[in-house]
Design an enzyme around this catalytic site. Sequence first.
Site, short mmCIF file in Angstrom:
data_model
loop_
_atom_site.label_atom_id
_atom_site.label_comp_id
_atom_site.label_asym_id
_atom_site.label_seq_id
_atom_site.Cartn_x
_atom_site.Cartn_y
_atom_site.Cartn_z
N CYS A 1 -2.71 -15.50 -2.08
CA CYS A 1 -3.84 -15.82 -1.19
C CYS A 1 -5.20 -15.65 -1.86
CB CYS A 1 -3.75 -14.98 0.07
SG CYS A 1 -2.17 -15.14 0.90
N HIS B 1 -10.52 -14.09 3.31
CA HIS B 1 -9.18 -14.66 3.46
C HIS B 1 -8.73 -14.48 4.90
CE1 HIS B 1 -5.08 -15.66 3.14
NE2 HIS B 1 -4.62 -14.43 3.12
N ASN C 1 -2.47 -17.99 8.65
CA ASN C 1 -2.73 -17.64 7.25
C ASN C 1 -2.20 -18.79 6.37
OD1 ASN C 1 -2.65 -16.66 4.65
ND2 ASN C 1 -1.87 -14.65 5.20
N1 COA Z 1 5.87 -9.90 18.42
C1 COA Z 1 6.13 -8.74 19.06
N2 COA Z 1 6.34 -7.59 18.41
C2 COA Z 1 6.28 -7.61 17.07
C3 COA Z 1 6.02 -8.79 16.36
C4 COA Z 1 5.82 -9.97 17.09
N3 COA Z 1 5.57 -11.14 16.50
N4 COA Z 1 6.02 -8.51 15.02
C5 COA Z 1 6.28 -7.20 14.94
N5 COA Z 1 6.45 -6.66 16.16
C6 COA Z 1 6.77 -5.29 16.53
C7 COA Z 1 7.37 -4.51 15.40
O1 COA Z 1 8.74 -4.80 15.25
C8 COA Z 1 7.13 -3.10 15.85
O2 COA Z 1 8.11 -2.75 16.77
P1 COA Z 1 8.77 -1.28 16.73
O3 COA Z 1 7.62 -0.34 16.96
O4 COA Z 1 9.77 -1.34 17.82
O5 COA Z 1 9.35 -1.16 15.36
C9 COA Z 1 5.79 -3.20 16.60
O6 COA Z 1 5.61 -4.60 16.88
C10 COA Z 1 4.61 -2.72 15.82
O7 COA Z 1 4.73 -3.22 14.53
P2 COA Z 1 3.64 -2.98 13.45
O8 COA Z 1 4.16 -3.46 12.13
O9 COA Z 1 3.14 -1.58 13.56
O10 COA Z 1 2.50 -3.96 13.98
P3 COA Z 1 1.11 -4.15 13.38
O11 COA Z 1 0.07 -3.84 14.35
O12 COA Z 1 1.00 -3.55 12.02
O13 COA Z 1 1.07 -5.74 13.20
C11 COA Z 1 1.31 -7.36 11.48
C12 COA Z 1 2.04 -6.37 12.39
C13 COA Z 1 2.35 -8.00 10.59
C14 COA Z 1 0.65 -8.40 12.35
C15 COA Z 1 0.26 -6.59 10.66
O14 COA Z 1 0.84 -5.46 10.08
C16 COA Z 1 -0.34 -7.43 9.58
O15 COA Z 1 -1.01 -8.41 9.84
N6 COA Z 1 -0.16 -7.04 8.31
C17 COA Z 1 -0.71 -7.78 7.20
C18 COA Z 1 0.12 -9.00 6.96
C19 COA Z 1 -0.59 -9.97 6.07
O16 COA Z 1 -1.78 -10.14 6.14
N7 COA Z 1 0.17 -10.64 5.20
C20 COA Z 1 -0.34 -11.64 4.35
C21 COA Z 1 -1.08 -11.06 3.22
S1 COA Z 1 -1.93 -12.31 2.32
#
Ligand code: COA
Length: 332
Positions: free
Chosen positions: A122, A246, A276
């Site tokens: 990215c 980004h 993204n």
């Molecule tokens: N819908 C509902 N629940 C979801 C979900 C979705 N699409 N995706 C994950 N969850 C759940 C998880 O399984 C977790 O459940 P659990 O507590 O029972 O295990 C809960 O939501 C919380 O998960 P968590 O990982 O703490 O959520 P978060 O607030 O960190 O959000 C992301 C998850 C992936 C959105 C976030 O971590 C993120 O954006 N990370 C960066 C990713 C990124 O930018 N990648 C590209 C880099 S270039």
Amino acid sequence: MSDTPTGTRPAPGTRGAAIVSWGTALPDNVVTNADFEARLDTTDAWITERTGIKERRHGGSTASLATEAGRAALDAAGLTGDDIDYLLLATTTPDYQIPSTASEVEDALGIRGGASDLNAACSGFVYALVHAHGLIAMGLQRVLIIGAETMSRVTDMEDRNTAILFGDGAGAVVVEATDDDGQLLGFDLGSDGSLRSLLDAPIGGVMQMNGKEVFRQAVTVMVRSANASLAAAGATADDLALVVPHQANIRIIDAACNRLGIGSDRLATVLHATGNTSSASIPLALVDALDAGRVAPGDLVLLVGFGAGMSWASAVVRWPDVDALRSSGATS
Ligand code: COA
């Protein structure tokens, strides 16, 4: 990773360069949060609140999206492929392992200069922008850079952790030699390969991601890289007219911008409509801001990205007087 930012200012006397035109491409197929709600254990409310994304586009090939964006950028400045000395295609989703996707795009656009892909995930578009300035410093006249991705092809659509986040698209700019020092005031390119397993996809496979840790690292490296570029440019966050981050997650953007002291009035965001799109996300957000008239000649603009690798990249540019450059014949 090292705590020392590698912010760099172009060497004094370096032949300058500036962006003179731009173009974008998005597939027609819109995938909404409701579409995911219908087949995954997720909700529109969760996706919107946790990411800021409402919809994304899926479809096309990386080469077809890159070609459409590249052609739009050439047309906007009245250029043809013959005017381009080098095509640099930032992508982490090439269509083939061999040859480069740039070779297909070069052929489609009638470019006869060099052509290559660049994969910094990215961060790829900002990497390409800095590389283009380097090529022009060494004597090239014009470089077409494109960030193009088909992230949907490497996403497991059954995995709610990743399926909701990514989209396809492309953005392109023509970077051209100028008579003055050009637009690039400072930049910072970095990578910490020890973090590469946080987000990866094997050849032929789909992405797996440690979202929480990517989130944490992303905020840290964005802030550090932005500060390194600002220091190299001799500027502060107060001097910036616009920040183009980004487009991964609105909470990452907000957390980083809070630390930098940047309010939403100085932020370019399109992720609600694109998700993204990796290398394409910064040019898509930049062009959206340009189309909305949010950037004037002389404005300082910060581009800042992070991605798999883990890579990061930022650049501070002084926005050129594009109309003057085009009418001065610089683009002829
Ligand atoms: N819908 C509902 N629940 C979801 C979900 C979705 N699409 N995706 C994950 N969850 C759940 C998880 O399984 C977790 O459940 P659990 O507590 O029972 O295990 C809960 O939501 C919380 O998960 P968590 O990982 O703490 O959520 P978060 O607030 O960190 O959000 C992301 C998850 C992936 C959105 C976030 O971590 C993120 O954006 N990370 C960066 C990713 C990124 O930018 N990648 C590209 C880099 S270039």
